[in-house]
Design a protein around this motif. Structure first.
Motif, PDB file in Angstrom:
ATOM      1  N   ASN A 336      -5.577 -32.910  12.671  1.00 51.84           N
ATOM      2  CA  ASN A 336      -6.305 -34.163  12.412  1.00 51.84           C
ATOM      3  C   ASN A 336      -7.168 -34.061  11.168  1.00 51.84           C
ATOM      4  N   ARG A 337      -7.836 -32.908  11.066  1.00 49.99           N
ATOM      5  CA  ARG A 337      -8.684 -32.726   9.883  1.00 49.99           C
ATOM      6  C   ARG A 337      -7.848 -32.727   8.596  1.00 49.99           C
ATOM      7  N   GLU A 340      -6.719 -36.372   8.008  1.00 49.11           N
ATOM      8  CA  GLU A 340      -7.869 -37.164   7.525  1.00 49.11           C
ATOM      9  C   GLU A 340      -8.141 -36.865   6.054  1.00 49.11           C
ATOM     10  N   LYS A 341      -8.100 -35.592   5.719  1.00 51.34           N
ATOM     11  CA  LYS A 341      -8.351 -35.182   4.334  1.00 51.34           C
ATOM     12  C   LYS A 341      -7.296 -35.778   3.393  1.00 51.34           C
ATOM     13  N   LYS A 344      -7.702 -39.676   3.085  1.00 47.73           N
ATOM     14  CA  LYS A 344      -8.853 -40.040   2.250  1.00 47.73           C
ATOM     15  C   LYS A 344      -8.555 -39.794   0.776  1.00 47.73           C
ATOM     16  N   ASN A 376      -9.147 -46.606   8.744  1.00 50.96           N
ATOM     17  CA  ASN A 376     -10.055 -46.331   9.879  1.00 50.96           C
ATOM     18  C   ASN A 376      -9.322 -46.420  11.204  1.00 50.96           C
ATOM     19  N   LEU A 379      -7.239 -43.227  11.556  1.00 49.21           N
ATOM     20  CA  LEU A 379      -8.075 -42.066  11.907  1.00 49.21           C
ATOM     21  C   LEU A 379      -8.569 -42.160  13.335  1.00 49.21           C
ATOM     22  N   ASN A 382      -5.722 -41.132  15.735  1.00 52.57           N
ATOM     23  CA  ASN A 382      -5.461 -39.680  15.776  1.00 52.57           C
ATOM     24  C   ASN A 382      -6.588 -38.915  16.455  1.00 52.57           C
ATOM     25  N   GLY A 383      -7.761 -39.525  16.572  1.00 52.72           N
ATOM     26  CA  GLY A 383      -8.929 -38.813  17.108  1.00 52.72           C
ATOM     27  C   GLY A 383      -9.039 -38.887  18.607  1.00 52.72           C
TER      28      GLY A 383
END
Length: 695
Positions: A336-337, A340-341, A344, A376, A379, A382-383
């Motif tokens: 996920n990180r 997200e990276k 972005k 958004n 994200l 996925n969170g």
């Protein structure tokens, strides 16, 4: 160093003056002192130990410690050393042993010979010692003390056992098992290998640190510190006393066990139910089964560490499930990180492109808002929807893999292994019980009066053994409590000393000493490691030369843990060969190879005196010992063989090329004398005695 002359006067069986000259003009290094049983071969060796060490001879070998204790103390033991006829006739005023040494290197004192003479006055029973350097007294010997001079400049007591020994009893090197036995041997190894002087320097530096730390303390602090030290000292004395009592019990247990075994054999002979050969087979089978039982217990012990996990049942499964869940959570979070990276970074690039485009500001704003809104949502999807659950254990990936391996073992092969061990233990127990019953059944003819007497004595011995074992177990328990108290007391004292304030000059000394101590620790560890590898190689080479079983012992491993050095014998698969499983002959070969390696690694050139040589060896091993060991172990080797038994004529022929001198012990009316004979005439002279085969 060489022993040039030895003179005995009224020492045990040697009546009057007996002197031998071992000097040689050739490079031949082996001398023989031969005689029949009871003529004084072992006595001769004892005389040398007494001459060198006197009342401190008990620190050389447990044998002398036991002899002194059984005699009722050192003074009574001295009386037992006096020639019986001399004592009765009262014709001589003293008993003495004199040794002349040559090729001796004493720092700052050039000399040709050193003579040591220890004397016992038969009237006053006072012992005295005289040391002459080139025939004169020397201030060095007086200033340092005679006993210290011998120990520091000639031969330390700790290593005398490696140079004056009974070949049959030297197997104690292979039989050492307890921590105390190994620690005692390790001290001797350190002395031989030259490590001891560095360890003494280390102890001196530690002592200096303590003294510096205690300087400048107030009167109240000093009194409290002395109180702590007194309590420590009392505990040390109690621990030492407890240890001495355990050693004493072990000595008595050995004697009683031999007595019990001897009575058992007598009972079987009286029972007349089996032959001695059958008895030996039964005893060998019993011993093998006992060794197997120890091995089975060892295997079971390895599985004991896993038993708490096995008993945890479904909790173990819950632990596995939690670890798997955490592993997945960690993986998802990482993904996920990363997503997200990436998202972005992607959106930032789009925003930059839109900003630089020719679109109107309103259109640009609408596009950016829509992209941000979609990003958004992505994200958010996925969170929370995926990241469900808590991290409780935080196992690393390595620890998780280790747990998985243990879990797989428990679920697959553990039960099979455990059942196999239990099955093996039951079979072993049944076979051992059956064998012991056969031995017991051999005690037939219960109405035989002599058998009854033997049985009564054996029961008494076995009862004493049981009582001594219980006493020792109690002492071991007490020892554990005392050591725990001592450790706590020492910790309290050390913490208290930390409160002391050092004056400025002492702080500098303390700092320098601490740095020196760190360096000496590094140096000692380095030396130990170097000696470890060279000793491994030397022992391994020695065993390969001496043993005729090829690849029986593939290589040797020396283990050093703190102040204990132990040696493992390994087979071709790197499995440890238990020294208990070696025959007495093989144990003696191992001890012989170890002695040779220690002498080679130490560089000490001291004479080697060996009583009862070759007794446990077959002709193949005897040949190896005669040709490989005796010619190279020292520049001077003195053997005390029992001719025709410990040294045959064929073996003597192998030894002749290196033979320096030969002496025959004769005995007339109970008194022994030493007679020099030509090497090639030794057996002829020996055979003149009509009782040559008497033992």
């Amino acid at each position: 160093m060489r022993i040039e002359k030895i003179k005995l006067e009224n020492f045990r069986i040697y009546r009057g003056v007996n002197e031998i000259d071992l000097r040689s003009n050739s490079s031949k290094n082996i001398s023989l002192i031969a005689g029949k049983n009871g003529y004084g071969k072992t006595t001769f060796l004892t005389s040398l130990i007494w001459c060198f060490y006197g009342k401190l001879m008990s620190q050389v070998e447990d044998k002398y410690k036991l002899d002194i204790r059984n005699s009722g103390g050192y003074d009574q033991y001295l009386k037992s050393l006096i020639n019986r006829d001399t004592k009765l006739e009262n014709k001589s005023s003293h008993m003495s042993v004199e040794i002349q040494l040559g090729d001796l290197l004493i720092p700052s004192v050039p000399c040709q010979t050193v003579t040591i003479k220890r004397t016992l006055n038969l009237e006053s029973l006072k012992e005295s010692i005289q040391i002459l350097i080139d025939g004169d007294e020397n201030e060095l010997t007086k200033s340092v003390g005679y006993e210290v001079f011998i120990n520091d400049f000639i031969l330390p007591r700790e290593i005398a056992k490696f140079f004056f020994f009974d070949a049959e009893k030297i197997v104690s090197l292979a039989e050492a098992k307890s921590k105390d036995e190994l620690r005692s041997l390790s001290k001797a190894y350190s002395e031989v290998l030259g490590i001891k002087k560095y360890e003494e320097l280390k102890r001196n530096l530690e002592s200096l640190l303590k003294k510096l730390n205690r300087k400048g303390v107030s009167k109240v602090q000093k009194e409290k510190l002395e109180e702590y030290l007194k309590e420590e000292l009392d505990l040390e004395k109690q621990i030492s006393h407890n240890h001495d009592k355990q050693v004493e019990i072990d000595s008595y247990l050995t004697i009683l066990q031999r007595k019990s075994d001897s009575l058992q054999e007598k009972l079987i002979r009286e029972g007349n139910s089996i032959t001695l050969d059958e008895l030996k087979e039964l005893k060998a089978k019993r011993d093998d089964l006992k060794v197997e039982a120890k091995s089975i217990k060892g295997d079971l012990k390895k599985l004991f560490d896993l038993i708490p996990l096995v008993l945890s049942g479904h909790h173990l499964d819950r632990l596995k499930a939690q670890l798997n869940k955490e592993s997945k959570l960690n993986s998802v979070n990482a993904n996920n990180r990363l997503i997200e990276k990436e998202l972005k970074s992607f959106s930032d690039n789009i925003f930059k492109s839109i900003s630089s485009s020719s679109l109107s500001q309103k259109v640009k704003t609408d596009i950016q808002e829509k992209i941000s809104s979609e990003l958004n949502k992505k994200l958010s999807t996925n969170g929370p929807n995926v990241n469900t659950g808590n991290i409780l254990l935080e196992f690393s990936e390595q620890r998780h893999r280790e747990f998985q391996a243990i879990y797989d073992n428990i679920k697959s092969s553990f039960l099979i292994q455990f059942n196999e061990i239990v099955k093996s233990e039951k079979i072993n127990r049944a076979l051992l019980s059956r064998t012991l019953n056969k031995i017991k059944q051999a005690e037939a003819r219960k109405n035989n009066h002599l058998a009854k007497q033997f049985r009564t004595e054996k029961n008494q011995a076995d009862t004493e053994i049981q009582n001594l074992v219980e006493s020792k177990n109690q002492l071991i328990e007490e020892q554990g409590i005392l050591k725990h108290k001592y450790a706590n007391q020492k910790k309290v004292r050390v913490e208290y000393e930390k409160e002391f304030n050092l004056i400025e000059t002492d702080k500098k000394k303390f700092s320098v000493t601490l740095k020196l101590l760190e360096k000496i620790n590094v140096l000692v560890n380095k030396i130990k490691q170097e000696k470890k590898y060279s000793l491994q190689k030397s022992i391994s080479l020695g065993l390969k030369k001496l043993m005729h079983k090829k690849d029986f012992i593939s290589h040797v491993r020396v283990n050093i843990m703190d102040d204990v050095m132990d040696i493992d014998l390994l087979d071709t698969n790197d499995n440890i060969i238990s020294k208990d499983t070696l025959s007495k002959g093989e144990q003696q070969l191992y001890a012989t190879a170890l002695l040779k390696a220690l002498v080679d690694e130490s560089g000490i050139k001291f004479p080697v005196f060996i009583d009862s040589p070759l007794q446990k060896f077959d002709k193949f091993h005897s040949k190896n010992i005669i040709q490989e060991f005796y010619p190279s172990v020292s520049n001077q080797v003195v053997l005390f063989p029992l001719l025709e038994k410990e040294l045959s004529e064929k073996e003597f022929e192998l030894l002749k090329p290196n033979l320096n001198k030969a002496f025959l012990i004769t005995n007339v009316d109970g008194s022994s004398n030493l007679k020099g004979v030509k090497g090639d005439k030794l057996f002829n002279e020996f055979k003149k005695d009509k009782d040559v085969y008497a033992h």
